[in-house]
Motif scaffolding. Structure first.
Motif, PDB file in Angstrom:
ATOM      1  N   GLU A  34       0.758  -1.357  -0.117  1.00 50.13           N
ATOM      2  CA  GLU A  34       0.038  -0.011  -0.005  1.00 50.13           C
ATOM      3  C   GLU A  34       1.004   1.281  -0.042  1.00 50.13           C
ATOM      4  N   ASP A  35       2.084   1.293   0.631  1.00 53.74           N
ATOM      5  CA  ASP A  35       3.110   2.220   0.499  1.00 53.74           C
ATOM      6  C   ASP A  35       3.521   2.706  -0.907  1.00 53.74           C
ATOM      7  N   THR A  37       2.064   1.822  -3.597  1.00 49.12           N
ATOM      8  CA  THR A  37       0.929   1.626  -4.713  1.00 49.12           C
ATOM      9  C   THR A  37       0.654   3.333  -4.777  1.00 49.12           C
ATOM     10  N   GLY A  38       0.555   3.834  -6.015  1.00 52.02           N
ATOM     11  CA  GLY A  38       0.589   5.243  -6.091  1.00 52.02           C
ATOM     12  C   GLY A  38       1.652   6.284  -5.919  1.00 52.02           C
ATOM     13  N   ARG A  39       2.763   5.549  -5.613  1.00 50.31           N
ATOM     14  CA  ARG A  39       3.834   6.379  -5.265  1.00 50.31           C
ATOM     15  C   ARG A  39       5.123   6.046  -6.089  1.00 50.31           C
ATOM     16  N   GLY A  41       6.531   4.060 -10.020  1.00 52.90           N
ATOM     17  CA  GLY A  41       5.934   3.674 -11.159  1.00 52.90           C
ATOM     18  C   GLY A  41       6.232   2.128 -11.421  1.00 52.90           C
TER      19      GLY A  41
END
Length: 270
Positions: A34-35, A37-39, A41
Motif C-alpha cells: 500500500e505504500d 501503490t500510487g507512489r 511507477g
C-alpha cells in the motif's frame, strides 16, 4: 496434528527474498504494497522486484525509456502476428499473449540479452573500446559467427529508436546516472561494423536497449525478460484490436493468396 518439521521443510522449499505475505499484509522486498501503490511507477517496480532495491528517479526514467521504445514493431513481427492469429482462432487474451510470448526466443526476442553478453565480453577484453570491440568481433567472425546481435535491421537503414536511446544515455552520463562505458562499447561495435562491412549494419533497438540495460547493471538474462515485459504491451494491444474486427486473421498471408508449392509433381497411386 501439524508436523512442525514438515512445515519447516515446505517453508524452506518455497523460500524467497522477494515477497512476504500473511493475512492482511503484503510486503515487496520489505515495502508494504500500500505504500508502493500510487507512489512508484511500473519501471521502478520492475527494478525493485528484479534487483531488490528501488532505483533512483533518473535510473527509473532511463529504464522506462528502453521499455517504451520496444513495445511494438508492427503486425508482421512474429510475436504480434501470432497474437492476432490466436485471437482469430478463438483464444482469449491470456492465450493470445502466452502464444506470442512463447516465440520471443533466441531469434526473435533474444537479441537484447545476446547484445548485453557481447558488450560484457568486449568490456572484459581490455584495451580501448575500439580495440576490444575489434578483437572480439574478429574472433567471432573467424569462428563463423557472422551475425552480431543488436546490429542491422531488415526494414530500417537507421533504426529511429536507437539514436534517441543513445541520446538519453548520453544525458544520463552527463547527469552522473551512468558512467557511459557500455555506450562507448556499443558505439565501438557500430563503428567497427561500418568500417568492415560492405553495407551498413547500424545499431538497432536491441543494441540500444542493451546499452541501457548494461549501463544500469542488469544481468543479461533479465534483459530478455524486460524486453518481453515491454513487447507484451504491443502484443496485448494487437490481440485486443484483432478481437474487435469482424474479419479473422487465421494465417500468415491473406486468404485470397496461396503459398507456393515446390514439391513432387502430380502423380498417381499404384
Amino acid at each position: 496434528m501439524e508436523n512442525s518439521t514438515d512445515r519447516q521443510l515446505a517453508e524452506d522449499w518455497w523460500r524467497t527474498e522477494i515477497i512476504r505475505m500473511q493475512p492482511g499484509e503484503i510486503r515487496i522486498r520489505g515495502y508494504a504494497i500500500e505504500d508502493l501503490t500510487g507512489r512508484i511507477g511500473f519501471a521502478q517496480m520492475v527494478w525493485l522486484m528484479t534487483r531488490g532495491e528501488l532505483p533512483t528517479e533518473a535510473q527509473a526514467r532511463l529504464l522506462e525509456a528502453a521499455m517504451v521504445a520496444g513495445v511494438d514493431h508492427g503486425p508482421q513481427a512474429p510475436s504480434i502476428a501470432i497474437s492476432r492469429m490466436a485471437m482469430s482462432c478463438g483464444a482469449g487474451i491470456n492465450g493470445a499473449m502466452a502464444s506470442a510470448v512463447n516465440v520471443l526466443d533466441d531469434v526473435h526476442g533474444g537479441a537484447g540479452e545476446q547484445s548485453v553478453d557481447l558488450y560484457h565480453q568486449i568490456a572484459a577484453e581490455g584495451g580501448t573500446p575500439e580495440e576490444a570491440a575489434a578483437a572480439v568481433l574478429e574472433r567471432r567472425a573467424e569462428a563463423g559467427q557472422k551475425y552480431v546481435p543488436g546490429f542491422g535491421h531488415r526494414f530500417h537503414p537507421v533504426d529511429p529508436r536507437a539514436p534517441r536511446l543513445l541520446a538519453l544515455v548520453d544525458q544520463a552520463v552527463r547527469d552522473g546516472t551512468v558512467d557511459g562505458r557500455f555506450a562507448r562499447i556499443g558505439r565501438a561495435v557500430d563503428a567497427h561494423l561500418r568500417a568492415t562491412k560492405s553495407r551498413p549494419v547500424p545499431m538497432n533497438i536491441d543494441g540500444a536497449t542493451a546499452v541501457v540495460y548494461a549501463e544500469l547493471g542488469f544481468a543479461p538474462p533479465l534483459c530478455r525478460g524486460i524486453f518481453i515485459l515491454s513487447r507484451s504491451v504491443g502484443i496485448l494491444a494487437h490481440a485486443y484490436e484483432q478481437s474487435l474486427r469482424p474479419d479473422r486473421n487465421k494465417g500468415p498471408i491473406p486468404r485470397q493468396w496461396l503459398w507456393r508449392y515446390d514439391g513432387a509433381g502430380d502423380r498417381e497411386l499404384g
